[in-house]
Write a protein that holds these residues in place. Structure first.
Motif, PDB file in Angstrom:
ATOM      1  N   VAL A 152       0.880  -1.170   0.000  1.00 35.33           N
ATOM      2  CA  VAL A 152       0.000   0.000   0.000  1.00 35.33           C
ATOM      3  C   VAL A 152       0.913   1.213   0.000  1.00 35.33           C
ATOM      4  O   VAL A 152       1.741   1.370   0.906  1.00 35.33           O
ATOM      5  N   ASN A 154       1.239   5.454  -0.443  1.00 39.79           N
ATOM      6  CA  ASN A 154       0.609   6.768  -0.484  1.00 39.79           C
ATOM      7  C   ASN A 154       1.623   7.728  -1.091  1.00 39.79           C
ATOM      8  O   ASN A 154       1.713   7.859  -2.309  1.00 39.79           O
ATOM      9  N   THR A 155       2.464   8.359  -0.256  1.00 32.17           N
ATOM     10  CA  THR A 155       3.469   9.300  -0.774  1.00 32.17           C
ATOM     11  C   THR A 155       4.848   8.679  -0.947  1.00 32.17           C
ATOM     12  O   THR A 155       5.727   9.293  -1.539  1.00 32.17           O
ATOM     13  N   GLY A 156       5.052   7.510  -0.350  1.00 31.47           N
ATOM     14  CA  GLY A 156       6.371   6.872  -0.415  1.00 31.47           C
ATOM     15  C   GLY A 156       7.405   7.499   0.514  1.00 31.47           C
ATOM     16  O   GLY A 156       8.605   7.292   0.343  1.00 31.47           O
ATOM     17  N   SER A 163       6.422   0.905   1.893  1.00 29.34           N
ATOM     18  CA  SER A 163       5.412   1.108   0.850  1.00 29.34           C
ATOM     19  C   SER A 163       5.866   0.633  -0.519  1.00 29.34           C
ATOM     20  O   SER A 163       5.257   1.021  -1.536  1.00 29.34           O
ATOM     21  N   ALA A 225       5.402  18.033   9.429  1.00 31.49           N
ATOM     22  CA  ALA A 225       6.211  19.094   8.855  1.00 31.49           C
ATOM     23  C   ALA A 225       7.210  18.487   7.884  1.00 31.49           C
ATOM     24  O   ALA A 225       7.985  17.613   8.267  1.00 31.49           O
ATOM     25  N   GLY A 236       0.326   6.700   6.353  1.00 29.33           N
ATOM     26  CA  GLY A 236       1.301   6.175   7.298  1.00 29.33           C
ATOM     27  C   GLY A 236       1.576   7.100   8.473  1.00 29.33           C
ATOM     28  O   GLY A 236       1.859   6.630   9.575  1.00 29.33           O
ATOM     29  N   HIS A 243       3.722  12.851  14.584  1.00 29.97           N
ATOM     30  CA  HIS A 243       4.151  13.958  15.443  1.00 29.97           C
ATOM     31  C   HIS A 243       4.039  15.284  14.703  1.00 29.97           C
ATOM     32  O   HIS A 243       3.982  15.340  13.473  1.00 29.97           O
ATOM     33  N   VAL A 295      -6.715   2.201   4.733  1.00 29.72           N
ATOM     34  CA  VAL A 295      -7.532   3.332   5.187  1.00 29.72           C
ATOM     35  C   VAL A 295      -7.960   4.150   3.977  1.00 29.72           C
ATOM     36  O   VAL A 295      -7.142   4.483   3.111  1.00 29.72           O
ATOM     37  N   TYR A 516      10.203   5.879  17.583  1.00 31.95           N
ATOM     38  CA  TYR A 516       9.049   6.237  16.757  1.00 31.95           C
ATOM     39  C   TYR A 516       9.100   5.395  15.488  1.00 31.95           C
ATOM     40  O   TYR A 516       9.989   5.581  14.651  1.00 31.95           O
TER      41      TYR A 516
HETATM   42  C1  LIG Z   1      10.821  14.501   4.624  1.00 34.50           C
HETATM   43  C2  LIG Z   1      10.029  13.787   5.689  1.00 34.50           C
HETATM   44  C3  LIG Z   1       9.407  14.527   6.679  1.00 34.50           C
HETATM   45  C4  LIG Z   1       8.660  13.867   7.678  1.00 34.50           C
HETATM   46  N1  LIG Z   1       8.041  14.607   8.642  1.00 34.50           N
HETATM   47  C5  LIG Z   1       7.318  13.970   9.605  1.00 34.50           C
HETATM   48  C6  LIG Z   1       6.646  14.719  10.631  1.00 34.50           C
HETATM   49  O1  LIG Z   1       6.663  15.949  10.673  1.00 34.50           O
HETATM   50  N2  LIG Z   1       5.949  14.009  11.581  1.00 34.50           N
HETATM   51  C7  LIG Z   1       5.910  12.652  11.580  1.00 34.50           C
HETATM   52  O2  LIG Z   1       5.268  12.076  12.456  1.00 34.50           O
HETATM   53  N3  LIG Z   1       6.529  11.936  10.616  1.00 34.50           N
HETATM   54  C8  LIG Z   1       7.223  12.562   9.640  1.00 34.50           C
HETATM   55  N4  LIG Z   1       7.854  11.822   8.679  1.00 34.50           N
HETATM   56  C9  LIG Z   1       7.726  10.361   8.721  1.00 34.50           C
HETATM   57  C10 LIG Z   1       6.389   9.953   8.145  1.00 34.50           C
HETATM   58  O3  LIG Z   1       5.395   9.991   9.160  1.00 34.50           O
HETATM   59  C11 LIG Z   1       6.482   8.524   7.605  1.00 34.50           C
HETATM   60  O4  LIG Z   1       7.393   8.504   6.533  1.00 34.50           O
HETATM   61  C12 LIG Z   1       5.147   7.987   7.161  1.00 34.50           C
HETATM   62  O5  LIG Z   1       5.283   6.611   7.010  1.00 34.50           O
HETATM   63  C13 LIG Z   1       4.659   8.610   5.866  1.00 34.50           C
HETATM   64  O6  LIG Z   1       3.396   8.128   5.522  1.00 34.50           O
HETATM   65  P1  LIG Z   1       2.875   8.253   4.003  1.00 34.50           P
HETATM   66  O7  LIG Z   1       1.535   7.654   3.943  1.00 34.50           O
HETATM   67  O8  LIG Z   1       3.028   9.666   3.584  1.00 34.50           O
HETATM   68  O9  LIG Z   1       3.979   7.428   3.209  1.00 34.50           O
HETATM   69  P2  LIG Z   1       4.037   5.915   2.540  1.00 34.50           P
HETATM   70  O10 LIG Z   1       5.478   5.671   2.410  1.00 34.50           O
HETATM   71  O11 LIG Z   1       3.264   5.969   1.295  1.00 34.50           O
HETATM   72  O12 LIG Z   1       3.343   5.011   3.577  1.00 34.50           O
HETATM   73  C14 LIG Z   1       3.970   4.702   4.814  1.00 34.50           C
HETATM   74  C15 LIG Z   1       3.384   3.437   5.436  1.00 34.50           C
HETATM   75  O13 LIG Z   1       1.988   3.605   5.651  1.00 34.50           O
HETATM   76  C16 LIG Z   1       1.228   2.665   4.909  1.00 34.50           C
HETATM   77  N5  LIG Z   1       0.071   3.358   4.372  1.00 34.50           N
HETATM   78  C17 LIG Z   1       0.057   4.509   3.647  1.00 34.50           C
HETATM   79  N6  LIG Z   1      -1.206   4.833   3.350  1.00 34.50           N
HETATM   80  C18 LIG Z   1      -2.003   3.880   3.889  1.00 34.50           C
HETATM   81  C19 LIG Z   1      -3.413   3.665   3.918  1.00 34.50           C
HETATM   82  N7  LIG Z   1      -4.248   4.495   3.313  1.00 34.50           N
HETATM   83  N8  LIG Z   1      -3.885   2.578   4.574  1.00 34.50           N
HETATM   84  C20 LIG Z   1      -3.042   1.714   5.187  1.00 34.50           C
HETATM   85  N9  LIG Z   1      -1.706   1.874   5.178  1.00 34.50           N
HETATM   86  C21 LIG Z   1      -1.198   2.942   4.544  1.00 34.50           C
HETATM   87  C22 LIG Z   1       2.175   2.140   3.845  1.00 34.50           C
HETATM   88  O14 LIG Z   1       1.834   0.827   3.486  1.00 34.50           O
HETATM   89  C23 LIG Z   1       3.494   2.190   4.561  1.00 34.50           C
HETATM   90  O15 LIG Z   1       3.588   1.070   5.389  1.00 34.50           O
HETATM   91  C24 LIG Z   1       8.574  12.453   7.671  1.00 34.50           C
HETATM   92  C25 LIG Z   1       9.213  11.721   6.665  1.00 34.50           C
HETATM   93  C26 LIG Z   1       9.928  12.359   5.682  1.00 34.50           C
HETATM   94  C27 LIG Z   1      10.623  11.554   4.613  1.00 34.50           C
END
Ligand SMILES: Cc1cc2nc3c(=O)[nH]c(=O)nc-3n(C[C@H](O)[C@H](O)[C@H](O)COP(=O)(O)OP(=O)(O)OC[C@H]3O[C@@H](n4cnc5c(N)ncnc54)[C@H](O)[C@@H]3O)c2cc1C
Length: 571
Positions: A152, A154-156, A163, A225, A236, A243, A295, A516
């Protein structure tokens, strides 16, 4: 677009003769992989054309005659919003590559001179561009029917590569962009008198989109952020805890959820809130992404907008002893500045330190009264070679502070692995000198996320699944190792060994705390306790109940110990 060296020659061909046993997930290249007719049947059930993701640098290949717009690739490479719009991209490029057991790396580097060919690496092979829950339901049913290795995405942004996976089938939520504000949202099953001023975000909404929408209502919400606001607001981030600089005011992202929609591995679409499936609702709020279902949307609490005071501080020196002195004092003052309502972010290394902190509803005079003793402490070190600057700025809203600082690109497009530790308030109060010394010794510096304490600590640790260690923490520290593309697996392994040493040192100084999960390492020794604390057994039971097909498997996620290191076969 033409496809170069992806799929067929990828080394995946080596698997073509193998057929997957029921204990192993089927991946591309195996005889069990669905045929064209079967994919055509899936196509008939979904709203968008099936995706065939390619690594993001693929338009630059072959180098002699690029197949696409390589200039756009170069321009977008370090832009989190560009990367999240690419179905084949992760934000940390190392997760797009695949390392074979013999150390060979399968990759599609931006620098086309390194291997001269573009290989698929760990980029999924086929995907569903989900727009509606029904798209996700069709994809989930298809993955179960064919026993596919599912990811799954989303943004990677994921730091553990959760992901993406080699040879996998992907559900891509990026284009689920609905945003609805409702000033009297009643959770499904709740009495009509229970209503919230809430915002509902589709699974693909990113923070910059959510912040613009909630600002238009004159309100704020707890969110992440990142440069350009590219992190997902309803994926994710919240599933792992979430946070925020506003967490000390209102709790973590997971503390702020009112309701979620979820597609389970049975294909059923369900609502989870305090009235409907409260056990699932509990687990989804911090029990980890990609683990219980997909989700489809998240409804969050919102709050009236308020002004903030912001302090900015920068110090540089070639004298590392002086920098350590400043950092030790900085560490010491955190319990007091937490109690005064501050939060924010810092970057620290042996020669430079900068922080930008905020406090809601705080005047410049109050801000200066809090920070002047520290600024004076630093100014007194200028005779020893410290160069210091600091200023205090009032902002009329959290949104204007955020957009001033984060309306940019960067932070992404490199190769890295990181680790995280939640630093307990108790360590600041009783052992700050040793804590500061240990952190200061980390090679390469660290990010200091002052996003805990305050309301995060006041919320009942068992009210949501989030790692209970958050409730005792003041700061989450993140540090890691990075490398240039083209590094050999031996070179990368050496960096990982260094990372493990750093982790051991930071864990030793905070023995009862945790990490975390969203910003963590694949190499935590006891990931169950470190990421989930005493919530792990309950989370495992909820996972068993709601994912009977064990479809959702991610690195170091709840239940992942059942699987081998590639998460393909039950171990
Ligand atoms: C530049 C940068 C800044 C960040 N800043 C913060 C911050 O300010 N606060 C913080 O808490 N974290 C931060 N993070 C960490 C961030 O919370 C994690 O990288 C998080 O996993 C991103 O979720 P995503 O859905 O955007 O990414 P993805 O890589 O797409 O997904 C992350 C995980 O969630 C799962 N997932 C995504 N969407 C769904 C869905 N709809 N249903 C079920 N599972 C799903 C995926 O399978 C994967 O396991 C940051 C990361 C980066 C690279």
């Amino acid at each position: 677009m033409r496809v170069f060296n992806v799929l067929a020659p990828l080394g995946l061909g080596a698997l073509a003769c193998a057929s997957s046993s029921s204990d192993c997930r089927c991946i591309y290249g195996e005889t069990c992989w669905p045929n064209t007719t079967q994919f055509d049947q899936l196509q008939g059930q979904i709203s968008q054309p099936l995706l065939h993701p390619l690594p993001p640098a693929s338009p630059c290949y072959p180098p002699s005659d690029p197949s696409g717009n390589c200039t756009a690739v170069n321009q977008g490479w370090g832009d989190g919003n560009w990367r999240s719009s690419q179905d084949g991209a992760m934000q940390s490029t190392n997760w797009e590559t695949f390392t074979f057991k013999n150390g060979t790396i399968d990759a599609c580097y931006l620098n086309t001179t390194i291997t001269k060919i573009c290989e698929q690496g760990s980029v999924p092979v086929v995907g569903v561009d989900a727009r509606e829950p029904s798209d996700i339901q069709a994809a989930v049913n298809f993955a179960v029917e064919h026993n596919l290795r599912l990811v799954v995405k989303n943004t990677g942004h994921d730091y553990l590569g959760r992901s993406t996976a080699r040879g996998s089938f992907m559900i891509w939520t990026h284009n689920m962009k609905n945003i609805t504000y409702n000033s009297s949202f009643v959770p499904e099953g709740a009495p009509a008198t229970e209503s919230y001023e809430a915002i509902t975000l589709g699974a693909g909404v990113q923070w910059h989109e959510a912040y613009d929408a909630i600002q238009a209502q004159g309100r704020v919400m707890v969110g992440g952020a990142s440069a350009g606001g590219s992190v997902g607001a309803a994926g994710g981030w919240v599933l792992g805890g979430g946070h925020s600089s506003l967490a000390p005011s209102f709790g973590l992202g997971a503390d702020n959820v009112v309701e979620m929609g979820v597609v389970l591995s049975t294909g059923e679409y369900v609502v989870a809130n305090s009235y409907q499936r409260p056990d699932l609702f509990w687990a989804l709020r911090g029990g980890g992404g990609g683990t219980y279902g997909v989700v489809t949307h998240v409804t969050y609490h919102t709050y009236p907008s308020f002004p903030v005071a912001a302090v900015f501080f920068e110090a540089n020196t070639t004298n590392t002893d002086v920098m350590q002195t400043v950092f030790t004092e900085f560490t010491r003052i955190h319990p007091a500045i937490s109690d005064a309502g501050w939060s924010g972010y810092a970057l620290i290394s042996s020669e430079a330190m900068g922080f930008f902190y905020i406090a809601p509803n705080t005047s410049v005079a109050q801000a200066n009264a809090t920070f002047d003793p520290f600024f004076t402490f630093a100014q007194n070190l200028t005779s020893q070679g410290l160069i210091v600057s600091n200023y205090t700025v009032p902002f009329d809203s959290w949104y204007s502070w955020y957009t001033t600082l984060f309306n940019t690109t960067g932070q992404v497009g490199g190769n890295s692995q990181i680790s995280s530790r939640l630093l307990p308030r108790e360590s600041f109060e009783n052992n700050y000198e040793q804590l500061a010394k240990t952190l200061f010794a980390l090679p390469g510096g660290y990010s200091w996320n002052f996003v805990a304490g305050g309301e995060v600590s006041r919320i009942d640790p068992d009210s949501v699944a989030v790692n209970p260690a958050w409730r005792d923490a003041l700061v989450e520290v993140a540090y890691g190792e990075s490398w240039d593309e083209g590094a050999t697996s031996g070179e990368i392994d050496a960096l990982i060994s260094q990372l493990k040493q750093s982790m051991a040192a930071v864990s030793a100084i905070t023995p009862n705390s945790g990490a975390y999960y969203n910003e963590a390492s694949l190499y935590e020794v006891d990931f169950q306790y470190t990421f989930f604390g005493e919530h792990y057994p309950s989370l495992l039971a909820i996972k068993d109940k709601y994912d009977p097909h064990r479809l959702f498997v991610v690195a170091k996620g709840v239940g992942s110990e059942e699987w081998d290191s590639e998460l393909r076969c039950r171990s």
